[in-house]
Scaffold this motif. Structure first.
Motif, PDB file in Angstrom:
ATOM      1  N   LEU A 170       0.836  -1.198   0.000  1.00 32.61           N
ATOM      2  CA  LEU A 170       0.000   0.000   0.000  1.00 32.61           C
ATOM      3  C   LEU A 170       0.875   1.254   0.000  1.00 32.61           C
ATOM      4  O   LEU A 170       0.564   2.244  -0.685  1.00 32.61           O
ATOM      5  CB  LEU A 170      -0.928   0.001   1.218  1.00 32.61           C
ATOM      6  N   ALA A 171       1.972   1.227   0.763  1.00 35.47           N
ATOM      7  CA  ALA A 171       2.900   2.360   0.781  1.00 35.47           C
ATOM      8  C   ALA A 171       3.470   2.610  -0.612  1.00 35.47           C
ATOM      9  O   ALA A 171       3.578   3.759  -1.066  1.00 35.47           O
ATOM     10  CB  ALA A 171       4.034   2.099   1.778  1.00 35.47           C
ATOM     11  N   ILE A 172       3.838   1.546  -1.323  1.00 33.87           N
ATOM     12  CA  ILE A 172       4.349   1.683  -2.688  1.00 33.87           C
ATOM     13  C   ILE A 172       3.280   2.291  -3.601  1.00 33.87           C
ATOM     14  O   ILE A 172       3.574   3.143  -4.455  1.00 33.87           O
ATOM     15  CB  ILE A 172       4.801   0.310  -3.228  1.00 33.87           C
ATOM     16  N   GLY A 173       2.032   1.891  -3.400  1.00 31.93           N
ATOM     17  CA  GLY A 173       0.940   2.464  -4.188  1.00 31.93           C
ATOM     18  C   GLY A 173       0.829   3.963  -4.006  1.00 31.93           C
ATOM     19  O   GLY A 173       0.646   4.708  -4.984  1.00 31.93           O
ATOM     20  N   PHE A 174       0.957   4.442  -2.772  1.00 31.00           N
ATOM     21  CA  PHE A 174       0.882   5.882  -2.519  1.00 31.00           C
ATOM     22  C   PHE A 174       2.054   6.614  -3.189  1.00 31.00           C
ATOM     23  O   PHE A 174       1.872   7.712  -3.741  1.00 31.00           O
ATOM     24  CB  PHE A 174       0.876   6.158  -1.018  1.00 31.00           C
ATOM     25  N   VAL A 175       3.252   6.036  -3.136  1.00 32.55           N
ATOM     26  CA  VAL A 175       4.409   6.660  -3.772  1.00 32.55           C
ATOM     27  C   VAL A 175       4.177   6.815  -5.278  1.00 32.55           C
ATOM     28  O   VAL A 175       4.517   7.843  -5.881  1.00 32.55           O
ATOM     29  CB  VAL A 175       5.685   5.829  -3.495  1.00 32.55           C
ATOM     30  N   LEU A 176       3.578   5.819  -5.891  1.00 32.40           N
ATOM     31  CA  LEU A 176       3.277   5.890  -7.326  1.00 32.40           C
ATOM     32  C   LEU A 176       2.245   6.977  -7.624  1.00 32.40           C
ATOM     33  O   LEU A 176       2.352   7.692  -8.630  1.00 32.40           O
ATOM     34  CB  LEU A 176       2.775   4.534  -7.813  1.00 32.40           C
ATOM     35  N   VAL A 177       1.240   7.110  -6.754  1.00 32.43           N
ATOM     36  CA  VAL A 177       0.220   8.156  -6.934  1.00 32.43           C
ATOM     37  C   VAL A 177       0.869   9.537  -6.878  1.00 32.43           C
ATOM     38  O   VAL A 177       0.561  10.427  -7.691  1.00 32.43           O
ATOM     39  CB  VAL A 177      -0.882   8.030  -5.867  1.00 32.43           C
ATOM     40  N   VAL A 319       7.198  16.051  -0.668  1.00 33.86           N
ATOM     41  CA  VAL A 319       8.513  15.409  -0.614  1.00 33.86           C
ATOM     42  C   VAL A 319       8.940  14.968  -2.010  1.00 33.86           C
ATOM     43  O   VAL A 319      10.086  15.175  -2.424  1.00 33.86           O
ATOM     44  CB  VAL A 319       8.499  14.200   0.348  1.00 33.86           C
ATOM     45  N   ASN A 320       8.026  14.356  -2.760  1.00 33.40           N
ATOM     46  CA  ASN A 320       8.339  13.910  -4.118  1.00 33.40           C
ATOM     47  C   ASN A 320       8.704  15.094  -5.009  1.00 33.40           C
ATOM     48  O   ASN A 320       9.619  15.007  -5.834  1.00 33.40           O
ATOM     49  CB  ASN A 320       7.151  13.150  -4.690  1.00 33.40           C
ATOM     50  N   THR A 321       8.006  16.218  -4.836  1.00 34.30           N
ATOM     51  CA  THR A 321       8.323  17.420  -5.617  1.00 34.30           C
ATOM     52  C   THR A 321       9.728  17.920  -5.308  1.00 34.30           C
ATOM     53  O   THR A 321      10.531  18.166  -6.217  1.00 34.30           O
ATOM     54  CB  THR A 321       7.310  18.539  -5.335  1.00 34.30           C
ATOM     55  N   ALA A 322      10.036  18.074  -4.008  1.00 30.56           N
ATOM     56  CA  ALA A 322      11.351  18.573  -3.612  1.00 30.56           C
ATOM     57  C   ALA A 322      12.454  17.628  -4.064  1.00 30.56           C
ATOM     58  O   ALA A 322      13.507  18.062  -4.551  1.00 30.56           O
ATOM     59  CB  ALA A 322      11.392  18.756  -2.095  1.00 30.56           C
ATOM     60  N   CYS A 323      12.224  16.325  -3.917  1.00 26.48           N
ATOM     61  CA  CYS A 323      13.220  15.330  -4.321  1.00 26.48           C
ATOM     62  C   CYS A 323      13.491  15.412  -5.821  1.00 26.48           C
ATOM     63  O   CYS A 323      14.650  15.362  -6.252  1.00 26.48           O
ATOM     64  CB  CYS A 323      12.725  13.933  -3.938  1.00 26.48           C
ATOM     65  N   SER A 324      12.439  15.560  -6.614  1.00 28.27           N
ATOM     66  CA  SER A 324      12.621  15.614  -8.066  1.00 28.27           C
ATOM     67  C   SER A 324      13.396  16.858  -8.488  1.00 28.27           C
ATOM     68  O   SER A 324      14.236  16.795  -9.395  1.00 28.27           O
ATOM     69  CB  SER A 324      11.259  15.589  -8.764  1.00 28.27           C
ATOM     70  N   ARG A 325      13.148  17.979  -7.831  1.00 30.52           N
ATOM     71  CA  ARG A 325      13.874  19.219  -8.173  1.00 30.52           C
ATOM     72  C   ARG A 325      15.339  19.108  -7.793  1.00 30.52           C
ATOM     73  O   ARG A 325      16.220  19.597  -8.507  1.00 30.52           O
ATOM     74  CB  ARG A 325      13.234  20.416  -7.480  1.00 30.52           C
ATOM     75  N   THR A 353       8.119  20.344 -16.386  1.00 25.46           N
ATOM     76  CA  THR A 353       8.420  19.633 -15.136  1.00 25.46           C
ATOM     77  C   THR A 353       9.437  18.537 -15.424  1.00 25.46           C
ATOM     78  O   THR A 353       9.419  17.929 -16.506  1.00 25.46           O
ATOM     79  CB  THR A 353       7.156  18.996 -14.533  1.00 25.46           C
ATOM     80  N   PRO A 354      10.340  18.255 -14.482  1.00 25.71           N
ATOM     81  CA  PRO A 354      11.378  17.226 -14.695  1.00 25.71           C
ATOM     82  C   PRO A 354      10.812  15.830 -14.425  1.00 25.71           C
ATOM     83  O   PRO A 354      11.094  15.217 -13.382  1.00 25.71           O
ATOM     84  CB  PRO A 354      12.451  17.617 -13.678  1.00 25.71           C
ATOM     85  N   GLN A 355      10.047  15.311 -15.346  1.00 23.93           N
ATOM     86  CA  GLN A 355       9.290  14.085 -15.087  1.00 23.93           C
ATOM     87  C   GLN A 355      10.180  12.871 -14.859  1.00 23.93           C
ATOM     88  O   GLN A 355       9.843  11.990 -14.074  1.00 23.93           O
ATOM     89  CB  GLN A 355       8.311  13.826 -16.235  1.00 23.93           C
ATOM     90  N   ARG A 356      11.308  12.796 -15.529  1.00 27.19           N
ATOM     91  CA  ARG A 356      12.197  11.658 -15.297  1.00 27.19           C
ATOM     92  C   ARG A 356      12.790  11.698 -13.889  1.00 27.19           C
ATOM     93  O   ARG A 356      12.973  10.650 -13.263  1.00 27.19           O
ATOM     94  CB  ARG A 356      13.306  11.626 -16.349  1.00 27.19           C
ATOM     95  N   ALA A 357      13.071  12.885 -13.399  1.00 25.54           N
ATOM     96  CA  ALA A 357      13.545  13.014 -12.018  1.00 25.54           C
ATOM     97  C   ALA A 357      12.436  12.665 -11.035  1.00 25.54           C
ATOM     98  O   ALA A 357      12.687  12.058  -9.986  1.00 25.54           O
ATOM     99  CB  ALA A 357      14.051  14.431 -11.763  1.00 25.54           C
ATOM    100  N   VAL A 358      11.195  13.039 -11.367  1.00 20.46           N
ATOM    101  CA  VAL A 358      10.050  12.675 -10.524  1.00 20.46           C
ATOM    102  C   VAL A 358       9.960  11.162 -10.370  1.00 20.46           C
ATOM    103  O   VAL A 358       9.855  10.622  -9.267  1.00 20.46           O
ATOM    104  CB  VAL A 358       8.739  13.235 -11.124  1.00 20.46           C
ATOM    105  N   TRP A 359      10.018  10.465 -11.505  1.00 19.64           N
ATOM    106  CA  TRP A 359       9.883   9.010 -11.478  1.00 19.64           C
ATOM    107  C   TRP A 359      11.157   8.328 -10.995  1.00 19.64           C
ATOM    108  O   TRP A 359      11.118   7.202 -10.469  1.00 19.64           O
ATOM    109  CB  TRP A 359       9.462   8.500 -12.850  1.00 19.64           C
ATOM    110  N   GLY A 360      12.299   8.991 -11.150  1.00 14.40           N
ATOM    111  CA  GLY A 360      13.540   8.456 -10.590  1.00 14.40           C
ATOM    112  C   GLY A 360      13.489   8.410  -9.072  1.00 14.40           C
ATOM    113  O   GLY A 360      13.873   7.416  -8.445  1.00 14.40           O
ATOM    114  N   GLY A 361      13.000   9.496  -8.459  1.00 17.25           N
ATOM    115  CA  GLY A 361      12.830   9.503  -7.011  1.00 17.25           C
ATOM    116  C   GLY A 361      11.816   8.477  -6.556  1.00 17.25           C
ATOM    117  O   GLY A 361      11.988   7.812  -5.528  1.00 17.25           O
ATOM    118  N   CYS A 362      10.744   8.346  -7.330  1.00 20.67           N
ATOM    119  CA  CYS A 362       9.717   7.343  -7.035  1.00 20.67           C
ATOM    120  C   CYS A 362      10.314   5.941  -7.054  1.00 20.67           C
ATOM    121  O   CYS A 362      10.068   5.129  -6.151  1.00 20.67           O
ATOM    122  CB  CYS A 362       8.586   7.462  -8.042  1.00 20.67           C
TER     123      CYS A 362
END
Length: 530
Positions: A170-177, A319-325, A353-362
């Motif tokens: 479930l935690a992984i699901g939230f990270v993907l969302v 957190v995901n936003t800051a991590c991706s930036r 938006t840096p989408q690859r960085a977003v998904w890299g952090g994910c």
């Protein structure tokens, strides 16, 4: 740029706004970077990201654990102590951020403050501790949100006991969302942050009102202020009280988010330092009555869990936003190697938006959660600590560089601490050193594999990986921030801004451009050459 702005805009308010944006771009160019993001965020959105990353509501799932480490009185006093020292850290970081507001944030500052000799090395380690801290924070947000959901299920089905794989998946699901939401435009994120601000501020207030109104029992003031308990399994009350600092320390991380979002914020050089400080101060102020109410009352409604759920959900998003930036900025400086960096710094052509960085952090957060699936509960709690260890280490390095190496040569921006800069900086450094040791200590006895604090092993692992990467490869090619704007472009931008301001002054909107504009520019040039 300035003349194009003047021709395209008709009202004085619009003109002044666009000139402000040009000044942000000019300062960014002096730091060596082009304006690649849209500057769609105002101060309130920047503040929202920082406050959401801190997220007082994320403290709630671990409140019971805090009571175990010293009791209600230790929990209350620990909050006050941690708030004070984190304000010192935030003031020190805000002063540095005012001089260099950029998405790289901490590692960029370490590079500049470390000088030519140590700048690249310190920048490297700051970046990787920052990155792993953000990944740890993202993983723990998913884990905390998953725990909140299952606690609601247990409320209705007392016989239901979630397994570790259920909690992890479930935690992984939230990270993907969160990664999906961060793939949309910045205007969409701005609306979400406005909603998040309401949740982060009104949520704790609503919980306090509910607890006061409908809680069946309330504890006395003596219980709140004079009750110390040691339920850690060891005999030292003093050790238990010191351990009580751990739980609020998990909450006071991530206020550097303001810096990571700075290249998308209008008036960043003025407003980002404010966001950094105000988010810590507001969390501290809201947290005190929040804890007082929680220690006097008993949980009474699933509505409380719903409010906590909303707060942690927006926490993970921020957190995901800051991590991706941060990942985008480090890739822009070739911090992941030429090939991988070129891929991670890719911007979506439409929404910027840096989408690859977003998904890299994910992806990295999913890996951490998956590894946690195979470890005992101490491993999951270790993820919480490594988030704090990583980020606080990354906070300490640039502050230490400023007070130890650049105390006389540092040129502050619009926000400065003046004569308090050095003492506050040293207080921050000493506090973080103490905290790093504390976060790695065992907090449950007798120590077994089921309750072992894996934070120390995780921190050593990050240090070893970063060190090996540096020694075997990166020291040959990583030089710190890479300048991607030449001096000719900077001079052109400066002339256009002077022309725009002079034109506005002629029609009475602005005062004339100051005669020392060139000296101000040269001051920034000196700072960038450090």
């Amino acid at each position: 740029m300035g003349w194009r702005i003047l021709q395209d805009r008709g009202t004085s308010g619009q003109l002044e706004t666009m000139i402000t944006i040009s000044e942000d771009e000019l300062r960014l160019a002096r730091m060596g970077y082009q304006q690649e993001f849209r500057r769609s965020f105002k101060w309130i959105h920047n503040f929202g990201f920082s406050l959401s990353h801190l997220c007082l509501l994320a403290y709630a799932p671990f409140f019971a654990m805090g009571l175990k480490l010293g009791g209600p009185s230790a929990t209350l006093f620990a909050w006050i102590v941690v708030c004070f020292f984190n304000l010192c850290v935030s003031f020190s970081l805000a002063e540095i951020c005012s001089a260099w507001p950029c998405s790289g944030g901490l590692y960029y500052w370490s590079a500049k403050l470390g000088g030519l000799r140590y700048g690249a090395l310190l920048s490297w380690f700051t970046a990787y501790f920052n990155l792993f801290g953000e990944i740890g924070a993202l993983s723990s947000a998913g884990y905390g949100l998953s725990m909140t959901v299952f606690s609601c299920i247990e409320f209705y089905k007392p016989d239901f006991v979630p397994t570790q794989w259920q909690t992890t998946f479930l935690a992984i699901g939230f990270v993907l969302v969160w990664a999906v939401l961060n793939s949309f435009s910045d205007s969409f994120l701005a609306r979400l942050m406005e909603l998040s601000l309401a949740v982060q501020i009104l949520g704790p207030i609503a919980i306090m009102i509910i607890l006061l109104a409908v809680s069946p029992t309330k504890q006395s003031a003596g219980f709140v202020f004079n009750t110390f308990e040691n339920l850690t399994g060891q005999d030292s009350m003093a050790y238990a009280i010191v351990l009580s600092l751990i739980i609020p320390s998990w909450s006071f991380i991530g206020y550097d988010s303001s810096a990571h979002i700075s290249e998308e914020t209008v008036n960043a050089y003025k407003d980002v330092p404010k966001s950094l400080i105000y988010s810590v101060a507001l969390t501290a102020v809201l947290g005190l009555p929040f804890i007082l109410n929680a220690t006097q009352s008993e949980p009474c409604s699933i509505i409380l869990s719903s409010i906590v759920f909303a707060g942690i959900f927006f926490n993970g998003l921020a957190v995901n936003t800051a991590c991706s930036r941060m990942m985008f900025a480090f890739a822009r400086d070739d911090g992941f190697g030429k090939s991988l960096s070129a891929r991670l710094r890719w911007m979506h052509p439409q929404n910027r938006t840096p989408q690859r960085a977003v998904w890299g952090g994910c992806f990295l957060a999913v890996v951490v959660l998956a590894v946690g699936f195979a470890t005992p509960i101490g491993g999951e709690l270790g993820v919480l600590s490594i988030g704090a260890v990583g980020l606080m280490t990354a906070y300490m390095i640039p502050i230490f560089c400023k007070v130890a190496f650049m105390s006389d040569d540092f040129e502050p921006g619009e926000f400065t601490l003046g004569y308090l800069s050095a003492p506050m900086g040293w207080i921050a450094v000493v506090y973080v050193l103490f905290l790093l040791v504390l976060l790695c200590l065992p907090y449950d006895f007798p120590v077994t594999m089921d309750n072992f604090n894996f934070a120390s092993l995780m921190a050593v692992g990050v240090l070893l990986l970063a060190s090996l990467f540096w020694l075997l490869s990166a020291r040959h090619w990583y030089v710190g921030p890479v300048r991607r704007v030449d001096d000719v472009n900077i001079v052109t931008m400066e002339r256009n801004i002077v022309a725009a301001k002079d034109t506005l002054s002629e029609i009475g909107i602005l005062s004339p451009t100051p005669s020392n504009f060139g000296s101000v520019s040269s001051r920034y040039s000196r700072m960038e050459s450090m």
